[in-house]
Design an enzyme around this catalytic site. Structure first.
Site, mmCIF file in Angstrom:
data_model
loop_
_atom_site.group_PDB
_atom_site.id
_atom_site.type_symbol
_atom_site.label_atom_id
_atom_site.label_comp_id
_atom_site.label_asym_id
_atom_site.label_seq_id
_atom_site.Cartn_x
_atom_site.Cartn_y
_atom_site.Cartn_z
ATOM 1 N N HIS A 50 0.850 -1.183 0.000
ATOM 2 C CA HIS A 50 0.000 0.000 0.000
ATOM 3 C C HIS A 50 0.898 1.250 0.000
ATOM 4 C CE1 HIS A 50 0.513 -0.946 4.392
ATOM 5 N NE2 HIS A 50 0.891 0.320 4.379
HETATM 6 C C1 T46 Z 1 3.792 0.640 6.799
HETATM 7 C C2 T46 Z 1 4.386 -0.655 7.136
HETATM 8 C C3 T46 Z 1 5.851 -0.547 7.387
HETATM 9 C C4 T46 Z 1 -3.425 -0.249 13.720
HETATM 10 O O1 T46 Z 1 -4.461 -0.471 14.375
HETATM 11 N N1 T46 Z 1 -2.669 0.845 14.032
HETATM 12 C C5 T46 Z 1 -1.534 1.141 13.332
HETATM 13 O O2 T46 Z 1 -0.884 2.144 13.643
HETATM 14 C C6 T46 Z 1 -1.141 0.275 12.264
HETATM 15 C C7 T46 Z 1 0.111 0.589 11.451
HETATM 16 C C8 T46 Z 1 -1.912 -0.814 11.984
HETATM 17 N N2 T46 Z 1 -3.034 -1.088 12.707
HETATM 18 C C9 T46 Z 1 -3.791 -2.304 12.458
HETATM 19 C C10 T46 Z 1 -4.415 -2.361 11.066
HETATM 20 C C11 T46 Z 1 -4.396 -3.832 10.729
HETATM 21 O O3 T46 Z 1 -5.522 -4.479 11.302
HETATM 22 O O4 T46 Z 1 -2.882 -3.409 12.487
HETATM 23 C C12 T46 Z 1 -3.171 -4.351 11.482
HETATM 24 C C13 T46 Z 1 -1.977 -4.558 10.565
HETATM 25 O O5 T46 Z 1 -1.704 -3.338 9.865
HETATM 26 P P1 T46 Z 1 -1.219 -3.301 8.346
HETATM 27 O O6 T46 Z 1 -1.902 -4.373 7.574
HETATM 28 O O7 T46 Z 1 -1.369 -1.909 7.851
HETATM 29 O O8 T46 Z 1 0.322 -3.663 8.534
HETATM 30 P P2 T46 Z 1 1.482 -3.729 7.470
HETATM 31 O O9 T46 Z 1 2.583 -4.438 8.135
HETATM 32 O O10 T46 Z 1 1.013 -4.273 6.162
HETATM 33 O O11 T46 Z 1 1.904 -2.196 7.201
HETATM 34 C C14 T46 Z 1 2.365 -1.389 8.263
HETATM 35 C C15 T46 Z 1 1.796 0.032 8.160
HETATM 36 O O12 T46 Z 1 0.394 0.007 8.002
HETATM 37 C C16 T46 Z 1 2.354 0.812 7.029
HETATM 38 O O13 T46 Z 1 2.037 2.168 7.190
HETATM 39 O O14 T46 Z 1 4.443 1.505 6.253
HETATM 40 O O15 T46 Z 1 3.772 -1.296 8.254
#
Ligand code: T46
Length: 140
Positions: A50
């Site tokens: 993303h």
């Molecule tokens: C990025 C990379 C390096 C939250 O509730 N709060 C938060 O601050 C974040 C980042 C995520 N979440 C929840 C949303 C999802 O249910 O945690 C779960 C996993 O998040 P996400 O799928 O966005 O995680 P990644 O590892 O794909 O991506 C994250 C960051 O979203 C993104 O900004 O740069 O880590």
């Protein structure tokens, strides 16, 4: 303005070991509003896929390693995150993916915004479209 920069961090070491401090205006170029860390990632999965419309992040792999892919709308880059002494700073509209997590990998992220689901672009074509729009408007 989209930007992707790898920076070297200075450990303050003594005979007991090492310590790195991350501080707004010293080595972190934004006010820190949120900190999160990614751990226990299965080694056969990839994460991210993303971009963010309005977010700056300072990313440090504090244990283990992973391969971090970025795209700023014009250039795709790969970064090996394998040292707590390196920080990857992303700002502006940047696509990101994380691959090849080692067992025990811990990635710590400092961010300049609180969590906002609406800030995410999940579709790569939509990301490229918005990146081109910004470039045409002279924003990056
Ligand atoms: C990025 C990379 C390096 C939250 O509730 N709060 C938060 O601050 C974040 C980042 C995520 N979440 C929840 C949303 C999802 O249910 O945690 C779960 C996993 O998040 P996400 O799928 O966005 O995680 P990644 O590892 O794909 O991506 C994250 C960051 O979203 C993104 O900004 O740069 O880590």
């Amino acid at each position: 303005m989209a930007s992707v920069e790898m920076v070297q961090l200075n450990p303050m070491g003594d005979e007991r070991g090492s310590l790195i401090a991350l501080e707004t205006s010293k080595n972190v170029p934004f006010d820190i509003k949120r900190v999160y860390y990614i751990f226990d990632t299965h080694t056969d999965v990839s994460r991210g896929f993303h971009a963010h419309r309005n977010l700056s992040q300072f990313i440090v792999c504090i244990s283990g390693s992973c391969r971090f892919v970025t795209h700023d709308g014009a250039t795709r880059r790969e970064h090996q995150l394998n040292s707590a002494e390196n920080g990857l700073i992303l700002s502006g509209l940047v696509w990101r993916e994380m691959h090849d997590f080692s067992p025990g990998c811990v990635v710590m992220v400092l961010a300049d915004q609180i969590y906002d689901q609406e800030d995410y672009i999940w579709d790569f074509e939509q990301f490229l479209y918005e990146a081109r729009q910004r470039r045409a408007a002279g924003e990056c």
